[in-house]
Scaffold this motif. Structure first.
Motif, mmCIF file in Angstrom:
data_model
loop_
_atom_site.group_PDB
_atom_site.id
_atom_site.type_symbol
_atom_site.label_atom_id
_atom_site.label_comp_id
_atom_site.label_asym_id
_atom_site.label_seq_id
_atom_site.Cartn_x
_atom_site.Cartn_y
_atom_site.Cartn_z
ATOM 1 N N GLU A 265 -11.029 19.674 3.743
ATOM 2 C CA GLU A 265 -11.863 19.919 4.626
ATOM 3 C C GLU A 265 -13.049 18.786 4.056
ATOM 4 O OE1 GLU A 265 -12.960 23.889 3.960
ATOM 5 O OE2 GLU A 265 -11.932 24.204 5.705
ATOM 6 N N SER A 266 -12.932 18.561 2.758
ATOM 7 C CA SER A 266 -14.031 17.540 1.982
ATOM 8 C C SER A 266 -13.697 16.036 2.688
ATOM 9 C CB SER A 266 -13.856 17.520 0.602
ATOM 10 O OG SER A 266 -12.556 16.812 0.308
ATOM 11 N N SER A 267 -12.557 15.867 3.122
ATOM 12 C CA SER A 267 -12.252 14.517 3.725
ATOM 13 C C SER A 267 -12.949 14.225 5.204
ATOM 14 C CB SER A 267 -10.977 14.116 3.703
ATOM 15 O OG SER A 267 -10.088 14.645 4.419
ATOM 16 N N THR A 268 -13.047 15.438 5.962
ATOM 17 C CA THR A 268 -13.565 15.515 7.078
ATOM 18 C C THR A 268 -15.047 15.534 7.500
ATOM 19 O OG1 THR A 268 -12.916 17.857 7.464
ATOM 20 C CG2 THR A 268 -11.316 16.262 8.037
ATOM 21 N N ARG A 269 -15.546 15.546 6.450
ATOM 22 C CA ARG A 269 -17.287 15.797 6.642
ATOM 23 C C ARG A 269 -17.946 14.423 6.748
ATOM 24 N NH1 ARG A 269 -17.795 19.904 1.705
ATOM 25 N NH2 ARG A 269 -16.731 21.753 2.515
ATOM 26 N N ILE B 202 1.994 17.918 11.148
ATOM 27 C CA ILE B 202 1.027 16.830 11.395
ATOM 28 C C ILE B 202 0.428 16.261 10.169
ATOM 29 C CG2 ILE B 202 0.341 17.416 13.811
ATOM 30 C CD1 ILE B 202 -2.032 18.760 12.434
ATOM 31 N N ILE B 203 -0.040 14.915 9.936
ATOM 32 C CA ILE B 203 -0.393 14.443 8.796
ATOM 33 C C ILE B 203 -2.129 14.853 8.897
ATOM 34 C CG2 ILE B 203 -1.427 12.368 7.575
ATOM 35 C CD1 ILE B 203 0.981 11.055 8.972
ATOM 36 N N ILE B 204 -2.432 15.571 7.959
ATOM 37 C CA ILE B 204 -3.996 16.091 7.964
ATOM 38 C C ILE B 204 -4.681 15.574 6.860
ATOM 39 C CG2 ILE B 204 -3.325 18.435 8.919
ATOM 40 C CD1 ILE B 204 -3.752 19.427 6.167
ATOM 41 N N TYR B 205 -4.021 14.796 5.860
ATOM 42 C CA TYR B 205 -4.889 14.114 5.129
ATOM 43 C C TYR B 205 -4.004 12.998 4.293
ATOM 44 C CZ TYR B 205 -7.338 13.899 0.493
ATOM 45 O OH TYR B 205 -8.143 13.132 -0.576
ATOM 46 N N MET C 88 0.718 -1.445 -0.075
ATOM 47 C CA MET C 88 -0.074 0.010 0.089
ATOM 48 C C MET C 88 0.788 1.104 0.130
ATOM 49 S SD MET C 88 -3.273 1.283 0.204
ATOM 50 C CE MET C 88 -4.104 -0.448 0.486
ATOM 51 N N CYS C 89 0.544 2.300 -0.858
ATOM 52 C CA CYS C 89 1.176 3.323 -1.134
ATOM 53 C C CYS C 89 0.276 4.544 -0.640
ATOM 54 C CB CYS C 89 1.912 3.624 -2.353
ATOM 55 S SG CYS C 89 3.130 2.320 -2.775
ATOM 56 N N PHE C 90 0.968 5.745 -0.374
ATOM 57 C CA PHE C 90 0.076 6.946 -0.104
ATOM 58 C C PHE C 90 0.460 8.305 -0.602
ATOM 59 C CE2 PHE C 90 0.562 3.887 3.570
ATOM 60 C CZ PHE C 90 -0.855 3.561 3.865
ATOM 61 N N CYS C 91 -0.419 8.975 -0.772
ATOM 62 C CA CYS C 91 -0.523 10.398 -1.249
ATOM 63 C C CYS C 91 -0.679 11.176 0.199
ATOM 64 C CB CYS C 91 -1.212 10.831 -2.221
ATOM 65 S SG CYS C 91 -0.823 12.509 -2.603
ATOM 66 N N TYR C 92 0.054 12.012 0.730
ATOM 67 C CA TYR C 92 -0.239 12.468 1.975
ATOM 68 C C TYR C 92 -0.019 14.195 1.980
ATOM 69 C CZ TYR C 92 4.689 12.213 2.944
ATOM 70 O OH TYR C 92 6.270 12.471 2.718
ATOM 71 N N ILE C 93 -0.771 14.867 2.955
ATOM 72 C CA ILE C 93 -0.267 16.053 2.982
ATOM 73 C C ILE C 93 -0.234 16.495 4.596
ATOM 74 C CG2 ILE C 93 -1.387 18.374 3.035
ATOM 75 C CD1 ILE C 93 -3.252 17.500 0.774
ATOM 76 N N LEU C 94 0.792 17.050 4.872
ATOM 77 C CA LEU C 94 1.277 17.537 6.243
ATOM 78 C C LEU C 94 0.906 19.160 6.376
ATOM 79 C CD1 LEU C 94 4.957 15.906 6.324
ATOM 80 C CD2 LEU C 94 2.740 14.635 7.167
ATOM 81 N N TYR C 95 0.951 19.390 7.463
ATOM 82 C CA TYR C 95 0.681 20.948 7.950
ATOM 83 C C TYR C 95 1.354 21.294 8.839
ATOM 84 C CZ TYR C 95 -1.580 25.283 9.201
ATOM 85 O OH TYR C 95 -1.777 26.612 9.639
ATOM 86 N N SER C 96 2.119 22.384 9.081
ATOM 87 C CA SER C 96 2.667 23.101 10.193
ATOM 88 C C SER C 96 2.048 24.238 10.569
ATOM 89 C CB SER C 96 4.335 23.273 9.704
ATOM 90 O OG SER C 96 4.863 24.091 10.597
ATOM 91 N N LYS C 97 1.677 24.221 11.584
ATOM 92 C CA LYS C 97 1.133 25.552 12.241
ATOM 93 C C LYS C 97 1.836 26.674 12.140
ATOM 94 C CE LYS C 97 -1.961 27.154 15.953
ATOM 95 N NZ LYS C 97 -2.765 26.830 17.160
ATOM 96 N N SER C 98 3.220 26.416 12.668
ATOM 97 C CA SER C 98 4.157 27.518 13.021
ATOM 98 C C SER C 98 4.632 28.095 11.636
ATOM 99 C CB SER C 98 5.413 27.071 13.763
ATOM 100 O OG SER C 98 6.129 25.922 13.015
ATOM 101 N N LEU C 99 4.713 27.461 10.630
ATOM 102 C CA LEU C 99 4.869 27.938 9.279
ATOM 103 C C LEU C 99 3.759 28.397 8.508
ATOM 104 C CD1 LEU C 99 7.618 25.447 8.129
ATOM 105 C CD2 LEU C 99 8.187 27.612 8.908
ATOM 106 N N ASP C 100 2.625 27.816 9.035
ATOM 107 C CA ASP C 100 1.323 27.962 8.161
ATOM 108 C C ASP C 100 1.569 27.407 6.640
ATOM 109 O OD1 ASP C 100 -1.404 28.485 7.731
ATOM 110 O OD2 ASP C 100 -1.123 30.574 7.018
ATOM 111 N N GLN C 101 2.111 26.413 6.387
ATOM 112 C CA GLN C 101 2.282 25.679 5.478
ATOM 113 C C GLN C 101 1.936 24.421 5.278
ATOM 114 O OE1 GLN C 101 6.564 26.730 4.419
ATOM 115 N NE2 GLN C 101 5.779 28.408 3.157
ATOM 116 N N TYR C 102 1.819 23.786 3.911
ATOM 117 C CA TYR C 102 1.456 22.642 3.662
ATOM 118 C C TYR C 102 2.569 22.011 2.907
ATOM 119 C CZ TYR C 102 -3.253 23.822 4.747
ATOM 120 O OH TYR C 102 -4.337 24.609 5.573
ATOM 121 N N LYS D 58 -7.362 25.208 -2.597
ATOM 122 C CA LYS D 58 -7.733 23.865 -3.050
ATOM 123 C C LYS D 58 -7.356 22.824 -2.097
ATOM 124 C CE LYS D 58 -8.286 24.401 -8.120
ATOM 125 N NZ LYS D 58 -7.917 23.850 -9.409
ATOM 126 N N ILE D 59 -6.167 23.162 -1.644
ATOM 127 C CA ILE D 59 -5.563 21.899 -0.556
ATOM 128 C C ILE D 59 -6.732 21.961 0.549
ATOM 129 C CG2 ILE D 59 -3.691 21.452 0.796
ATOM 130 C CD1 ILE D 59 -1.844 22.564 -1.310
#
Length: 84
Positions: A80-84, A46-49, A1-15, A74-75
């Motif tokens: 957000e669409s995944s958390t509904r 943190i992993i958000i998606y 199994m492989c993944f595409c993932y998105i991380l978020y850093s609050k301190s940088l406010d970047q993905y 868009k990100i």
């Protein structure tokens, strides 16, 4: 199994968008360790998606597609669409 993932850093406010065929928590640990690269700028990622794929090439194609958006909005909508 492989993944595409998105991380978020609050301190940088970047993905960060990436792909991997290892356990996501292990991949996150590597992002948070002392290494060179974009994610070394912060230690609060943190992993958000994530999306599952059967092959590395599929996960990479999805990563490339999301990065091609060049749109924070868009990100955010994707996450957000995944958390509904």
């Amino acid at each position: 199994m492989c993944f595409c993932y998105i991380l978020y850093s609050k301190s940088l406010d970047q993905y960060y968008i990436g792909h991997s065929c290892e356990v996501l928590q292990e991949r996150l640990r590597k992002h948070l360790s002392n290494h060179k690269g974009f994610t070394s700028k912060a230690k609060d990622w943190i992993i958000i998606y994530s999306e599952n794929y059967n092959s590395k090439s599929e996960a990479y194609k999805r990563e490339f597609k999301i990065k091609a958006w060049k749109s924070k909005l868009k990100i955010i909508k994707l996450v957000e669409s995944s958390t509904r």
